[in-house]
Design a protein around this motif. Structure first.
Motif, short mmCIF file in Angstrom:
data_model
loop_
_atom_site.label_atom_id
_atom_site.label_comp_id
_atom_site.label_asym_id
_atom_site.label_seq_id
_atom_site.Cartn_x
_atom_site.Cartn_y
_atom_site.Cartn_z
N LYS A 148 62.59 56.36 22.22
CA LYS A 148 63.56 55.32 21.68
C LYS A 148 63.03 54.10 21.93
O LYS A 148 62.50 53.71 23.26
N THR A 149 63.07 53.18 21.21
CA THR A 149 62.87 51.74 21.33
C THR A 149 64.03 51.09 21.19
O THR A 149 64.93 51.17 20.13
N THR A 150 64.31 49.92 22.14
CA THR A 150 65.38 49.22 22.25
C THR A 150 65.18 47.73 21.70
O THR A 150 64.11 47.25 21.97
N GLU A 151 66.01 47.43 20.82
CA GLU A 151 65.76 46.06 20.16
C GLU A 151 67.25 45.35 20.36
O GLU A 151 68.12 45.82 20.00
N LEU A 152 67.17 44.02 21.09
CA LEU A 152 68.37 43.41 21.27
C LEU A 152 68.11 41.96 21.20
O LEU A 152 67.10 41.36 21.35
N SER A 200 62.73 43.49 23.33
CA SER A 200 62.42 44.69 22.86
C SER A 200 61.75 45.56 24.10
O SER A 200 60.90 45.05 25.06
N LEU A 201 62.25 46.83 24.24
CA LEU A 201 62.12 47.74 25.30
C LEU A 201 61.40 48.95 24.75
O LEU A 201 61.98 49.61 23.95
N GLY A 221 54.94 53.44 29.73
CA GLY A 221 54.57 52.45 31.14
C GLY A 221 56.11 52.22 31.69
O GLY A 221 57.17 52.69 31.29
N ASP A 222 55.67 51.40 32.66
CA ASP A 222 56.92 50.91 33.56
C ASP A 222 57.72 49.96 32.87
O ASP A 222 57.26 49.21 31.70
N PHE A 223 58.96 49.41 33.24
CA PHE A 223 59.81 48.76 32.79
C PHE A 223 59.32 47.45 32.18
O PHE A 223 59.24 46.90 31.16
N PHE A 224 58.58 46.47 33.27
CA PHE A 224 57.94 45.36 32.69
C PHE A 224 56.90 45.59 31.84
O PHE A 224 56.55 44.44 30.86
N HIS A 225 56.00 46.55 31.70
CA HIS A 225 54.99 46.60 30.81
C HIS A 225 55.50 47.04 29.53
O HIS A 225 54.89 46.75 28.40
N ARG A 226 56.80 47.66 29.32
CA ARG A 226 57.37 47.89 28.01
C ARG A 226 58.12 46.76 27.65
O ARG A 226 58.80 46.80 26.39
N LEU A 227 58.61 46.01 28.37
CA LEU A 227 59.69 44.62 28.15
C LEU A 227 58.65 43.66 27.33
O LEU A 227 57.69 43.20 27.70
#
Length: 538
Positions: free
Chosen positions: A336-340, A374-375, A381-387
């Motif tokens: 799942k990809t989160t877009e905000l 976008s996450l 990867g970890d949170f900041f790599h995905r953000l």
């Protein structure tokens, strides 16, 4: 007198044993009582024979019922019937396979399966089960969307999940486990403490209550409401409603964020479009090694119960005196990809920065912000790599929190206006009025680094345009650019710097400005510096 005494003697004298006595006739029992007894005995015998012939809890009858209830093919290790106080049976060692994929490995096992009925239902020939009690139910599902999932649950196979024909008044499931396998061999595990279902029958809405643990992030879920009736061939049309509570959700399970989240809410709608609203509270939210901060939230969303996609109609997260508003979605197959879309109006910069920083925020002041975040899926990867964040911000009146940095900035502001100010590197005692500054511009976030191109920074007497970075892990700043001042370059410097710069002043003098000077903003918390960058170092 003698005659009276003789009469009393004769009365007290026992009768002569040789004198004959008449026998008492035996009392005959009525013939109708004997006939009633034989009739009752015959009825009991006929009843036993009838119940035996129509006993619903025989193995050959109950095995198809179990397969109907669970929608699976079942094998049973041990089975025995019970009669008192309730008719029924106990089965142990059950193995479950999908009806549509019997060649596949078992999808579940059951330790103990107990069924109880009522004698009154048996005597009145009613097909009804009072209780189904299941202990140790372990259900294993293949990865969603995988080839194994399509083989186990091919298109159209949901028709056998519409519920049993025989009504079940109550079903209880205890000490059980749901495992959802992942493509990488791991699994999401959902321990089920208790699942209570009432009115379980094809074509009827079921009442339920569940107490279970979530897989990721780990935490407790309690929910209750109504489910059904199940729609044959179109599970998405099944109606659901209820309320829920979540407790002690460990946010650190999903990446480099921390905190313990709790919340409650309600939901209703079709299974493929469940409208939900919830309130949350995280008293210790932080990103990576940031400062724990209280964050409360409100969410209004639509959830697809078939694939887990979520559309966020409105989200609000509040920390301190700042509210962050958002809309967007979490969607995707195999991840799942989160877009905000994020917006802050009239918030405080220190509130937004505090959860990201392990030290005090470098600035305080009002802030307006807009951004697209976008996450990526967690497998990347970890949170900041995905953000990923793209946006802009405006802090119209901010103040630097570091004392040394503020003193340097204030002294620079006074000199930029043509006034005199002590050299902050030499004179640390003379008071200097704090400079109120503003900062605005675009920003992006990649790998925990905030990058800006065209950042505008203003203090009284000077305006700077800067490019550079801010590291969210270390709070290190590296900005370079130019600053336009009202005074010339020599007045902007102090001491020997002023003498050296006087010959260079004509080269930096610009129209409608005293000077345009290259500068650099560098350092870490407690050691931020604003310096002339005459060599244009990057």
């Amino acid at each position: 007198m003698a005659r009276a005494a003789l009469a009393r003697w004769s009365e007290d004298t026992p009768p002569d044993p040789e004198s004959p006595q008449k026998p008492i006739p035996a009392r005959r029992r009525p013939r109708w009582l004997l006939i009633a007894g034989w009739v009752a005995l015959a009825c009991v015998m006929v009843g036993i024979w009838f119940v035996g012939q129509n006993w619903p809890y025989r193995y050959r009858k109950m095995k198809p019922l179990l397969e109907d209830v669970l929608g699976c093919q079942i094998t049973i290790t041990r089975y025995h019937r019970t009669y008192f106080p309730n008719p029924g049976f106990i089965a142990t060692g059950l193995t479950l396979k999908r009806k549509s994929a019997p060649h596949q490995p078992p999808i579940g096992t059951v330790q103990t399966f107990v069924v109880q009925g009522r004698w009154i239902d048996l005597l009145m020939l009613r097909r009804r089960v009072e209780l189904v009690d299941i202990t140790g139910f372990h259900l294993v599902l293949p990865p969603p969307g995988s080839k194994a999932a399509q083989e186990d649950f091919p298109a159209g196979s949901t028709a056998d999940f519409t519920g049993p024909d025989t009504p079940i008044e109550r079903m209880e499931i205890h000490a059980s486990l749901l495992d959802v396998l992942r493509e990488n061999g791991a699994r999401f595990s959902f321990p089920i403490r208790q699942l209570h279902i009432e009115n379980m029958q094809k074509g009827r809405a079921m009442k339920y209550a569940v107490d279970m643990d979530n897989a990721i992030p780990h935490g407790q879920i309690r929910a209750s409401g109504y489910f059904g009736p199940l729609s044959a061939g179109s599970p998405g049309e099944t109606l659901v409603s209820g309320k829920f509570e979540v407790e002690r959700f460990r946010l650190q399970d999903v990446g480099k964020i921390r905190g313990t989240l709790s919340g409650s809410g309600s939901f209703s709608g079709r299974l493929d479009a469940i409208r939900a609203a919830a309130d949350t509270d995280t008293p210790d939210f932080a990103v990576d090694d940031g400062t724990p901060s209280s964050v409360t939230g409100r969410i209004d969303c639509t959830v697809n119960g078939l694939n887990g996609d979520v559309v966020y109609h409105r989200m609000e997260a509040r920390t301190g005196d700042t509210a962050v508003m958002a809309t967007g979605s979490t969607q995707g197959v195999g991840g799942k990809t989160t877009e905000l879309e994020l917006a802050v109006t009239g918030g405080r910069a220190q509130d937004l920065l505090r959860p990201f920083l392990h030290k005090a925020p470098p600035i305080v002041g009002l802030v307006d912000l807009h951004a697209h975040a976008s996450l990526a899926p967690s497998k990347e990867g970890d949170f900041f790599h995905r953000l990923r964040v793209n946006g802009g911000f405006d802090v119209p009146r901010e103040k630097v929190t570091d004392g040394a940095t503020e003193r340097n900035l204030s002294a620079f502001s006074q000199r930029a206006r043509g006034g005199k100010a002590p050299d902050p590197d030499k004179d640390k005692t003379t008071p200097i009025a704090d400079a109120i500054s503003s900062v605005r511009g675009p920003a992006t976030i990649r790998d925990a680094v905030v990058t800006t191109h065209g950042l505008t920074f203003e203090v009284p007497g000077a305006q700077a345009r800067l490019d550079g970075t801010f590291n969210l892990h270390t709070s290190a700043v590296r900005l370079t650019g130019t600053v336009a001042t009202k005074a010339d370059i020599a007045k902007d410097a102090t001491g020997w710097k002023s003498i050296l710069l006087k010959p260079l002043a004509p080269f930096f003098r610009k129209k409608q400005a005293g000077a345009v000077i290259p500068i650099a903003v560098t350092g870490t918390p407690g050691n931020y510096k604003v310096t002339e960058n005459l060599m244009h170092s990057k």
